[in-house]
Design an enzyme around this catalytic site. Sequence first.
Site, PDB file in Angstrom:
ATOM      1  N   ILE A  67       0.819  -1.208   0.000  1.00 54.28           N
ATOM      2  CA  ILE A  67       0.000   0.000   0.000  1.00 54.28           C
ATOM      3  C   ILE A  67       0.854   1.260   0.000  1.00 54.28           C
ATOM      4  O   ILE A  67       0.488   2.275  -0.601  1.00 54.28           O
ATOM      5  CB  ILE A  67      -1.002  -0.001   1.179  1.00 54.28           C
ATOM      6  CG1 ILE A  67      -2.038   1.121   1.028  1.00 54.28           C
ATOM      7  CG2 ILE A  67      -0.301   0.112   2.518  1.00 54.28           C
ATOM      8  CD1 ILE A  67      -2.954   0.980  -0.144  1.00 54.28           C
ATOM      9  N   CYS A 128      -1.607 -11.810   1.340  1.00 50.94           N
ATOM     10  CA  CYS A 128      -0.330 -11.086   1.335  1.00 50.94           C
ATOM     11  C   CYS A 128       0.101 -10.962   2.792  1.00 50.94           C
ATOM     12  O   CYS A 128      -0.378 -11.704   3.641  1.00 50.94           O
ATOM     13  CB  CYS A 128      -0.441  -9.734   0.640  1.00 50.94           C
ATOM     14  SG  CYS A 128      -1.569  -8.573   1.407  1.00 50.94           S
TER      15      CYS A 128
END
Length: 181
Positions: A67, A128
């Site tokens: 992110i 993830c």
Amino acid sequence: MSGVSPADERYLDVIAHSCGAASKPLLVIVDCRNVASSMANRATGGGYESNTNYPNTRIEFMNIGNIHAMRDSCKSLANIVLSNGSNDVNFGRLVEETQWLTHIRLLLKAAFDCATIIHRGNPVLVHCSHGWDRTAQVCALAELFLDPYYRTFDGFQVLEKKNGSHLVILFDYDVLMDRTD
């Protein structure tokens, strides 16, 4: 801590056998990270699957940035788009240098791969490091590919609510401009 979980191993084996041909069960594990990040995570006690422990699985790494990488890339793109100094001659090169299109391409590829695997009758496990950004985005996009309902206005709202803000975080102005509390 060995990171081995017999309960997880059995659970994923049951999932692998739940779909597809009984003679060749397969669960595809889609790891949104790259191999190096996955191994580094394992070295610190985090998760990383091994075909040794999960024999009816195939692991695919998607190489999607985290992110922070995506946010930085999106900020760079916004700076270029909003800048008065960017001219048309350099615009394409500057956009390419942000890596934004690469991030989007990798998300779309992972989602398309998941949808294709599911369409062929095999289950998919997507994950993830933390499971709150790439995972939700890949799963939501795969659902868009697989189910026409999610491509309607009402369906898209359901999909966004189901995935929380993780689906739209890449396009959230406040996140982009660091205006979050």
